[in-house]
Design a protein around this motif. Structure first.
Motif, PDB file in Angstrom:
ATOM      1  N   GLN A 111       0.459   0.492 -13.146  1.00 38.09           N
ATOM      2  CA  GLN A 111       1.329  -1.354 -13.096  1.00 38.09           C
ATOM      3  C   GLN A 111       1.354  -1.891 -12.052  1.00 38.09           C
ATOM      4  OE1 GLN A 111       4.690   1.242 -15.543  1.00 38.09           O
ATOM      5  NE2 GLN A 111       4.083  -0.370 -17.071  1.00 38.09           N
ATOM      6  N   LEU A 112       1.747  -1.383 -11.155  1.00 41.53           N
ATOM      7  CA  LEU A 112       1.937  -2.198 -10.265  1.00 41.53           C
ATOM      8  C   LEU A 112       0.634  -2.709  -9.441  1.00 41.53           C
ATOM      9  CD1 LEU A 112       4.036   0.503  -7.146  1.00 41.53           C
ATOM     10  CD2 LEU A 112       5.002  -1.751  -8.885  1.00 41.53           C
ATOM     11  N   TRP A 113      -0.689  -2.084  -9.428  1.00 46.15           N
ATOM     12  CA  TRP A 113      -1.377  -2.537  -8.953  1.00 46.15           C
ATOM     13  C   TRP A 113      -1.907  -3.986  -9.330  1.00 46.15           C
ATOM     14  CZ3 TRP A 113      -4.442  -3.581  -4.728  1.00 46.15           C
ATOM     15  CH2 TRP A 113      -5.704  -3.476  -4.724  1.00 46.15           C
ATOM     16  N   GLN A 114      -1.868  -4.170 -11.317  1.00 52.91           N
ATOM     17  CA  GLN A 114      -1.945  -5.593 -12.133  1.00 52.91           C
ATOM     18  C   GLN A 114      -1.236  -6.710 -11.641  1.00 52.91           C
ATOM     19  OE1 GLN A 114      -0.992  -3.940 -16.308  1.00 52.91           O
ATOM     20  NE2 GLN A 114      -3.241  -2.803 -15.707  1.00 52.91           N
ATOM     21  N   LEU A 115      -0.254  -6.321 -10.770  1.00 58.17           N
ATOM     22  CA  LEU A 115       0.520  -6.920 -10.696  1.00 58.17           C
ATOM     23  C   LEU A 115       0.968  -7.542  -8.922  1.00 58.17           C
ATOM     24  CD1 LEU A 115       3.990  -5.307 -12.010  1.00 58.17           C
ATOM     25  CD2 LEU A 115       2.873  -7.815 -12.795  1.00 58.17           C
ATOM     26  N   LYS A 120       1.137   6.117 -13.267  1.00 63.51           N
ATOM     27  CA  LYS A 120       0.874   5.599 -14.550  1.00 63.51           C
ATOM     28  C   LYS A 120       1.504   4.608 -14.080  1.00 63.51           C
ATOM     29  CE  LYS A 120       3.411   4.441 -18.569  1.00 63.51           C
ATOM     30  NZ  LYS A 120       4.323   5.260 -19.577  1.00 63.51           N
ATOM     31  N   VAL A 121       2.586   4.428 -12.670  1.00 62.67           N
ATOM     32  CA  VAL A 121       3.602   3.493 -12.066  1.00 62.67           C
ATOM     33  C   VAL A 121       2.553   2.493 -11.290  1.00 62.67           C
ATOM     34  CG1 VAL A 121       5.572   2.808 -10.669  1.00 62.67           C
ATOM     35  CG2 VAL A 121       5.694   4.750 -12.504  1.00 62.67           C
ATOM     36  N   ARG A 122       1.795   3.044 -10.590  1.00 59.91           N
ATOM     37  CA  ARG A 122       0.701   3.239  -9.975  1.00 59.91           C
ATOM     38  C   ARG A 122       0.067   2.055 -10.328  1.00 59.91           C
ATOM     39  NH1 ARG A 122      -2.686   7.028  -7.534  1.00 59.91           N
ATOM     40  NH2 ARG A 122      -0.857   7.412  -5.529  1.00 59.91           N
ATOM     41  N   LEU A 125      -9.662   4.922  -4.005  1.00 60.72           N
ATOM     42  CA  LEU A 125     -10.336   5.262  -5.745  1.00 60.72           C
ATOM     43  C   LEU A 125     -10.062   5.422  -6.930  1.00 60.72           C
ATOM     44  CD1 LEU A 125     -13.042   7.657  -3.686  1.00 60.72           C
ATOM     45  CD2 LEU A 125     -13.371   5.418  -4.600  1.00 60.72           C
ATOM     46  N   SER A 126      -8.637   5.615  -6.723  1.00 65.25           N
ATOM     47  CA  SER A 126      -8.803   5.524  -7.956  1.00 65.25           C
ATOM     48  C   SER A 126      -7.718   4.389  -8.784  1.00 65.25           C
ATOM     49  CB  SER A 126      -7.113   6.218  -7.904  1.00 65.25           C
ATOM     50  OG  SER A 126      -6.032   5.974  -7.116  1.00 65.25           O
ATOM     51  N   ILE A 127      -7.899   3.354  -7.741  1.00 60.07           N
ATOM     52  CA  ILE A 127      -7.770   1.907  -7.743  1.00 60.07           C
ATOM     53  C   ILE A 127      -9.387   0.738  -7.977  1.00 60.07           C
ATOM     54  CG2 ILE A 127      -6.215  -0.429  -7.133  1.00 60.07           C
ATOM     55  CD1 ILE A 127      -4.256   1.389  -5.547  1.00 60.07           C
ATOM     56  N   ILE A 128      -9.951   1.094  -7.562  1.00 55.47           N
ATOM     57  CA  ILE A 128     -10.973   1.131  -7.714  1.00 55.47           C
ATOM     58  C   ILE A 128     -12.099   0.913  -8.572  1.00 55.47           C
ATOM     59  CG2 ILE A 128     -13.405   0.811  -6.415  1.00 55.47           C
ATOM     60  CD1 ILE A 128     -12.468  -0.022  -3.994  1.00 55.47           C
ATOM     61  N   ALA A 129     -11.772   2.364  -9.505  1.00 50.02           N
ATOM     62  CA  ALA A 129     -12.472   3.054 -10.180  1.00 50.02           C
ATOM     63  C   ALA A 129     -12.292   2.340 -11.835  1.00 50.02           C
ATOM     64  CB  ALA A 129     -12.181   5.026 -10.576  1.00 50.02           C
ATOM     65  N   ALA A 157       1.056  -0.999   0.019  1.00 51.15           N
ATOM     66  CA  ALA A 157      -0.125   0.076   0.260  1.00 51.15           C
ATOM     67  C   ALA A 157       1.161   1.688   0.018  1.00 51.15           C
ATOM     68  CB  ALA A 157      -0.920   0.014   0.934  1.00 51.15           C
ATOM     69  N   LEU A 158       2.269   0.924   0.993  1.00 52.90           N
ATOM     70  CA  LEU A 158       2.582   2.098   0.780  1.00 52.90           C
ATOM     71  C   LEU A 158       3.051   2.257  -0.009  1.00 52.90           C
ATOM     72  CD1 LEU A 158       3.844   4.478   2.556  1.00 52.90           C
ATOM     73  CD2 LEU A 158       5.637   2.996   2.918  1.00 52.90           C
ATOM     74  N   LEU A 159       3.619   2.089  -1.044  1.00 55.18           N
ATOM     75  CA  LEU A 159       4.651   1.618  -2.248  1.00 55.18           C
ATOM     76  C   LEU A 159       3.120   2.396  -3.535  1.00 55.18           C
ATOM     77  CD1 LEU A 159       6.122  -2.060  -2.894  1.00 55.18           C
ATOM     78  CD2 LEU A 159       7.348   0.483  -2.721  1.00 55.18           C
ATOM     79  N   LEU A 160       2.250   1.737  -3.512  1.00 52.91           N
ATOM     80  CA  LEU A 160       1.327   2.665  -4.569  1.00 52.91           C
ATOM     81  C   LEU A 160       1.078   4.462  -3.908  1.00 52.91           C
ATOM     82  CD1 LEU A 160      -1.732  -0.372  -4.581  1.00 52.91           C
ATOM     83  CD2 LEU A 160      -0.184   0.113  -5.967  1.00 52.91           C
TER      84      LEU A 160
END
Length: 457
Positions: free
Chosen positions: A55-59, A51-53, A78-82, A42-45
């Motif tokens: 890619q990270l979430w997909q991994l 853009k990097v976030r 919210l930005s990820i869940i969207a 979570a801290l990394l995200l």
């Protein structure tokens, strides 16, 4: 982990993951994310650009996505869940604790929320409905239902055998809750007492009947104060009829304390405590523009007041040089008082019984500081310009503004609190307006042209 070491570790991990992404080593990144705890993911995200976030979430392994979502701030979540399908969101929230599930679902836009609820199975849907039935930021929204209950008329040996059959205890369990057949809370049996007492003793002989409970509707900030005061690890939550509903644990309280601190800090600048550091430019700009616009309006009010004294400035141009001193000193003094009072309100130290004393104290402090600094500034100006009248005028203005700043800094948050307006969010804007306008009136008002010589023409 020491703070400096933790920062170095996070920086090194972020650099390592970023380099791997840039070089296309996605398998290595996936393996790294699987090896570190969800809080570090979570801290990394949160520390990565948009853009990097993505890619990270997909991994991130789908099996731990729910754990990671729990740790994220609302804006980043919210930005990820969207970008997730409702079915994936429902799967990610399947194993969440009730309080975390409620927090995640509350943060969703209504159309997304409806789709996620529709994608859940009946058991999770019922759990989500129950979690959302409690008022946000209340004890009910904060609690978990993973309590271990026992009856008062059984022996400790029976309790121990029951726990062995159960296999494991919920995290943070320091008490077993004693209830009657109607699930009414009777008391608590500490684990330490259970393990150190004779097995043939009955629960009712050893349980703590004075164990304080938390009402379901209590505000989460008040709950945090109780935990801090009593050094609790966990506490039972009951309804109006003393029925046991769940418990609150210290890990949830740590989150509340941290969020309250972040809220106070960010609100001083007119920002949302959940704002994403790496949010898109337009989104961040729009949010900040609201309070910049309010500040501009208050500055225009101060400028409008100053415009009444243009003639005085023509008589003595040195006033343009000295003009900013009085409002600046008032602003600093008022901010000190404002911060102190907001902190007192947040900690529960300031209430109806001591507000009058607090106002009197801050008035006295303002008067004492006003006397000290007005005499100092009067001497400096008189010696600098060799004009004792001007020194007296700025001394009077300094005294009046520091007194006004003390009163305003103490009274503004109290008034805003009564109006159900967050003092941390609006207090500084109102205070700045007061100190600017009072400072201008006090500085320019007592300066009729007859006090100063008309410049030779």
């Amino acid at each position: 982990m020491p703070e400096v070491f933790e920062q170095d570790y996070t920086l090194e991990l972020l650099q390592q993951v970023t380099n791997a992404l840039n070089s296309g080593q996605f398998v290595q990144v996936r393996r790294t994310l699987a090896e570190i705890p969800p809080c570090d993911t979570a801290l990394l995200l949160e520390s990565s650009p948009h853009k990097v976030r993505t890619q990270l979430w997909q991994l991130v392994d789908p099996d731990i996505q729910g754990d990671v979502l729990e740790e994220l701030s609302e804006d980043v979540r919210l930005s990820i869940i969207a970008k997730m399908e409702p079915e994936l969101i429902a799967a990610a929230t399947e194993d969440m604790d009730d309080d975390d599930l409620g927090e995640v679902l509350r943060s969703l836009p209504d159309p997304v929320y409806q789709d996620v609820i529709g994608a859940m199975d009946s058991q999770d849907r019922a759990r989500a409905t129950q979690a959302l039935s409690y008022v946000e930021h209340s004890a009910g929204a904060l609690m978990n239902t993973d309590t271990v209950t026992i009856r008062p008329d059984v022996s400790l040996d029976v309790v121990l055998r029951y726990l062995r059959l159960k296999g494991e205890l919920p995290d943070g369990t320091d008490d077993l809750y004693v209830v009657d057949k109607d699930n009414c809370f009777l008391g608590a049996l500490p684990i330490s007492v259970l393990l150190t007492s004779q097995p043939d003793k009955l629960v009712k002989e050893l349980m703590n009947e004075e164990r304080e409970t938390i009402p379901i509707s209590m505000d989460e900030s008040d709950v945090a104060q109780l935990f801090e005061r009593h050094n609790w690890i966990s506490a039972p939550v009951v309804d109006d009829n003393a029925h046991l509903l769940g418990r609150i644990t210290i890990d949830d309280i740590v989150d509340v304390i941290r969020e309250d601190a972040e809220h106070s800090l960010m609100s001083m600048a007119g920002l949302d405590d959940e704002e994403d550091t790496f949010a898109p430019v337009w989104k961040s700009s729009r949010r900040r523009s609201i309070w910049l616009g309010i500040n501009l309006l208050t500055a225009l009010m101060a400028a409008f007041v100053a415009s009444f004294f243009e003639g005085t400035l023509d008589i003595l141009p040195i006033l343009a040089v000295l003009n900013g001193i009085v409002p600046s000193m008032g602003g600093v003094a008022g901010s000190q008082t404002l911060t102190l009072v907001i902190r007192g309100i947040a900690l529960g130290h300031v209430n109806a019984t001591n507000q009058r004393f607090l106002l009197g104290k801050e008035l006295a402090i303002g008067a004492l500081n006003g006397l000290l600094w007005s005499l100092l500034i009067a001497g400096v100006i008189a010696l600098w310009q060799w004009d004792f009248v001007l020194g007296g005028v700025i001394a009077f203005a300094m005294f009046m503004n520091l007194v006004a700043a003390g009163i305003a800094g103490a009274s503004i948050p109290l008034m805003l609190k009564k109006m159900n307006i967050d003092p941390a969010l609006a207090g500084s804007v109102v205070l700045t307006t007061v100190t600017d306008i009072v400072g201008i009136f006090a500085f320019w008002g007592p300066q009729p042209g007859c006090l100063f010589k008309q410049p030779d023409t």
